[in-house]
Design an enzyme around this catalytic site. Sequence first.
Site, PDB file in Angstrom:
ATOM      1  N   LYS A  22      34.728  74.520  14.788  1.00  0.00           N
ATOM      2  CA  LYS A  22      35.070  74.270  16.201  1.00  0.00           C
ATOM      3  C   LYS A  22      35.941  75.396  16.749  1.00  0.00           C
ATOM      4  O   LYS A  22      35.680  75.961  17.805  1.00  0.00           O
ATOM      5  CB  LYS A  22      35.810  72.946  16.368  1.00  0.00           C
ATOM      6  CG  LYS A  22      36.442  72.776  17.752  1.00  0.00           C
ATOM      7  CD  LYS A  22      37.300  71.553  17.854  1.00  0.00           C
ATOM      8  CE  LYS A  22      38.655  71.627  17.277  1.00  0.00           C
ATOM      9  NZ  LYS A  22      39.704  72.204  18.136  1.00  0.00           N
ATOM     10  N   ASN A  23      36.987  75.767  16.011  1.00  0.00           N
ATOM     11  CA  ASN A  23      37.954  76.728  16.529  1.00  0.00           C
ATOM     12  C   ASN A  23      37.458  78.166  16.534  1.00  0.00           C
ATOM     13  O   ASN A  23      38.068  79.022  17.149  1.00  0.00           O
ATOM     14  CB  ASN A  23      39.277  76.595  15.770  1.00  0.00           C
ATOM     15  CG  ASN A  23      39.986  75.317  16.153  1.00  0.00           C
ATOM     16  OD1 ASN A  23      39.618  74.664  17.138  1.00  0.00           O
ATOM     17  ND2 ASN A  23      40.980  74.941  15.382  1.00  0.00           N
ATOM     18  N   CYS A 117      50.660  69.432  25.592  1.00  0.00           N
ATOM     19  CA  CYS A 117      49.771  68.408  25.018  1.00  0.00           C
ATOM     20  C   CYS A 117      50.551  67.603  24.002  1.00  0.00           C
ATOM     21  O   CYS A 117      51.727  67.869  23.753  1.00  0.00           O
ATOM     22  CB  CYS A 117      48.523  69.041  24.418  1.00  0.00           C
ATOM     23  SG  CYS A 117      48.751  69.625  22.748  1.00  0.00           S
ATOM     24  N   ARG A 122      53.252  74.174  24.178  1.00  0.00           N
ATOM     25  CA  ARG A 122      52.150  75.150  24.126  1.00  0.00           C
ATOM     26  C   ARG A 122      52.129  76.092  25.328  1.00  0.00           C
ATOM     27  O   ARG A 122      51.154  76.121  26.088  1.00  0.00           O
ATOM     28  CB  ARG A 122      50.822  74.454  23.926  1.00  0.00           C
ATOM     29  CG  ARG A 122      50.873  73.557  22.679  1.00  0.00           C
ATOM     30  CD  ARG A 122      49.573  72.894  22.361  1.00  0.00           C
ATOM     31  NE  ARG A 122      48.634  73.815  21.747  1.00  0.00           N
ATOM     32  CZ  ARG A 122      47.447  73.444  21.262  1.00  0.00           C
ATOM     33  NH1 ARG A 122      47.103  72.167  21.337  1.00  0.00           N
ATOM     34  NH2 ARG A 122      46.617  74.288  20.724  1.00  0.00           N
ATOM     35  N   ASP A 305      46.749  72.495  10.945  1.00  0.00           N
ATOM     36  CA  ASP A 305      45.676  71.538  11.240  1.00  0.00           C
ATOM     37  C   ASP A 305      45.301  70.680  10.044  1.00  0.00           C
ATOM     38  O   ASP A 305      44.435  69.809  10.166  1.00  0.00           O
ATOM     39  CB  ASP A 305      44.440  72.281  11.769  1.00  0.00           C
ATOM     40  CG  ASP A 305      44.707  72.946  13.111  1.00  0.00           C
ATOM     41  OD1 ASP A 305      43.898  73.797  13.514  1.00  0.00           O
ATOM     42  OD2 ASP A 305      45.732  72.622  13.736  1.00  0.00           O
ATOM     43  N   ARG A 397      36.635  64.948  19.302  1.00  0.00           N
ATOM     44  CA  ARG A 397      36.802  66.298  19.828  1.00  0.00           C
ATOM     45  C   ARG A 397      36.504  67.354  18.772  1.00  0.00           C
ATOM     46  O   ARG A 397      36.112  68.465  19.093  1.00  0.00           O
ATOM     47  CB  ARG A 397      38.234  66.501  20.328  1.00  0.00           C
ATOM     48  CG  ARG A 397      38.594  65.634  21.520  1.00  0.00           C
ATOM     49  CD  ARG A 397      39.907  66.062  22.095  1.00  0.00           C
ATOM     50  NE  ARG A 397      39.876  67.501  22.405  1.00  0.00           N
ATOM     51  CZ  ARG A 397      40.917  68.131  22.950  1.00  0.00           C
ATOM     52  NH1 ARG A 397      42.030  67.463  23.201  1.00  0.00           N
ATOM     53  NH2 ARG A 397      40.853  69.422  23.214  1.00  0.00           N
TER      54      ARG A 397
END
Length: 418
Positions: A22-23, A117, A122, A305, A397
């Site tokens: 994803k990233n 968030c 951030r 993560d 997500r």
Amino acid sequence: MDKIVIRGGTRLRGRVDVEGSKNAALPILLASLLSAEECIFRNVPNVVDVRTTLRLLEGLGAEVERLGDSAVRIRAERLARLEAQYELVKTMRASFLVLGPLLARHGHARVSTPGGCAIGGRPINLHLEGLERMGARVELVEGYAQAEAEELHGARIYLDFPSVGATEHLMMVATLAKGQTTIEHAAREPEIVDLAGALISMGAQIRGAGEDVITIDGVERLHGTDYTVIPDRIEAGTFLVAAAITGGDIDVVGAIPTHLDPVILKLREMGVDVREHDHGVRVIGNGRLHAVDIKTMPYPGFPTDLQAQMMAALCTADGQSVISETIFENRFMHVYELNRMGADIKVEGNRAFVSGVAQLGGAPVMATDLRASVSLILAGLAAPGTTEVSRVYHLDRGYVRIEEKLSALGADIARVRE
Ligand code: EPZ
């Protein structure tokens, strides 16, 4: 809204295939804005954040076509607008990275600033400072960043923190800036290297991606490409932990061991049998886990993560573990839910003290962000009784049908509509 219901206590067994990252996929899809030609990207995970990115590109006027479940064709030849709205950017911060590519190719752009968030404030100061060093004028007006530049030029940029997003953003812009740019104290994540790989396949001149200093020589234009995204090391790491926490035996096919070095080392320190092989990593649980200390750091340090997932595993380890979160200031929300399942975790500042208990117990819990949600699922897999994880939209997500993958490994897990 969906929730996920788990009846825990089963040792997971079998093989699981890792999706595309994803990233890595998110900035790579946005890189298509740097070219007027057709770009095909493969191994793109079908997760919500990817679908949001494709909607964003379509909203700008790019042609977007899905080629099956994990490939897309994008052509950003003529765009209808150079603006990304708040409604979209607020759902996914990474969409802020359209600002640079639009500016680099069209000379101006207006993009909503992402705001904070669940895991932290951030800020985007490093992104904006870097763009200004390359000659952009950036104004923050009514929650939008308005950027313009007659001509972007190369610059020497030092990042106060090796920010992943700022490195990706500035590297993309520098590919079309006049002259040479160096990004010092750059982020070194595999996703940075993969984005550089995609840009180089489009004709960019980049050296040093994955190292402390990245050098980019600007070119007139970028051409199209057909590029395959790397496997998702965070999804892979999540399944490694699933084997460890359930005392199971899982072969995580597609995982790249070198991308997971600090994770594999910590799992071995916890007493888990980890076997790297040509096609992935096999993990075999081996009795009660040993307590270890973990400190999240920029790559090649331990990934933030995977902090929540490891915390779930250490809840039943033999002894006390200290987990220090150094990247985000508010990434312990899962602690309070794990404590509801019988864990014994105390938070002091950016450190969590996890005193191992004999066993967790099933309970209704609530997801607060993407990685916190999967840590609750992992805890539920290990805990006898029933765990119900609500707000799983966070999970979607970044994970593709995770409950189906876990069920195929023997878990008693299902998604139910609340
Ligand atoms: C990327 O976020 C990932 N997201 C995150 O993954 C990941 O946690 C993070 O990198 C760190 O590895 C994507 O790739 C889409 P940063 P990013 O800029 O780029 C501070 C997930 O779970 N900072 O490296 O936003 C910032 O506040 C997500 O998949 C500034 O101070 O991360 C933070 O404390 C969550 N000023 C730290 O740097 C800036 O201008 C790291 O942020 C930029 C960042």
